[in-house]
Scaffold this motif. Structure first.
Motif, PDB file in Angstrom:
ATOM      1  N   VAL A  78      51.234  79.278  76.628  1.00 54.82           N
ATOM      2  CA  VAL A  78      50.814  80.655  76.428  1.00 54.82           C
ATOM      3  C   VAL A  78      49.392  80.846  76.952  1.00 54.82           C
ATOM      4  CG1 VAL A  78      50.354  82.429  74.676  1.00 54.82           C
ATOM      5  CG2 VAL A  78      52.299  80.889  74.412  1.00 54.82           C
ATOM      6  N   TYR A  79      48.558  79.819  76.804  1.00 54.60           N
ATOM      7  CA  TYR A  79      47.162  79.898  77.219  1.00 54.60           C
ATOM      8  C   TYR A  79      46.686  78.502  77.589  1.00 54.60           C
ATOM      9  CZ  TYR A  79      42.081  80.239  76.879  1.00 54.60           C
ATOM     10  OH  TYR A  79      40.745  80.170  77.150  1.00 54.60           O
TER      11      TYR A  79
ATOM     12  N   SER B  79      43.036  76.457  79.132  1.00 58.48           N
ATOM     13  CA  SER B  79      41.640  76.521  79.555  1.00 58.48           C
ATOM     14  C   SER B  79      41.161  75.147  79.974  1.00 58.48           C
ATOM     15  CB  SER B  79      40.762  77.041  78.412  1.00 58.48           C
ATOM     16  OG  SER B  79      39.398  76.883  78.739  1.00 58.48           O
TER      17      SER B  79
ATOM     18  N   THR C 109      41.735  73.376  76.148  1.00 59.43           N
ATOM     19  CA  THR C 109      42.547  74.013  75.121  1.00 59.43           C
ATOM     20  C   THR C 109      43.861  74.500  75.716  1.00 59.43           C
ATOM     21  OG1 THR C 109      40.569  74.749  73.970  1.00 59.43           O
ATOM     22  CG2 THR C 109      42.615  75.883  73.434  1.00 59.43           C
ATOM     23  N   VAL C 110      44.945  74.231  75.011  1.00 57.19           N
ATOM     24  CA  VAL C 110      46.259  74.717  75.419  1.00 57.19           C
ATOM     25  C   VAL C 110      46.958  75.277  74.187  1.00 57.19           C
ATOM     26  CG1 VAL C 110      48.489  74.123  76.427  1.00 57.19           C
ATOM     27  CG2 VAL C 110      46.443  72.931  77.195  1.00 57.19           C
TER      28      VAL C 110
END
Length: 67
Positions: free
Chosen positions: A21-22, A24, A29-30
């Motif tokens: 979903v995200y 970085s 960060t996942v």
């Protein structure tokens, strides 16, 4: 994640998919979205088997097993 959850003895039969979903690179960060198909209302199923800590511990155990 797909392999981890689909082969889990506890969650494999309920697991459907995993997607990012995200992500970085900067902060490493996942965020993932996991999709499960749960049975009709079974007493305690959501509180125990689908408990967020339990689901996280499936992944955590897999990481420890690889070390």
């Amino acid at each position: 994640l797909t392999d981890i959850y689909s082969s889990s003895p506890a969650l494999g039969r309920y697991f459907r998919s995993a997607q990012v979903v995200y992500f970085s690179n900067e902060s490493s960060t996942v965020f993932y979205q996991l999709e499960f198909s749960v049975p009709p209302s079974t007493e305690g199923f959501m509180e125990n088997t689908m408990n967020p800590d339990f689901v996280r511990n499936i992944l955590r155990q897999n990481i420890y097993d690889e070390d």
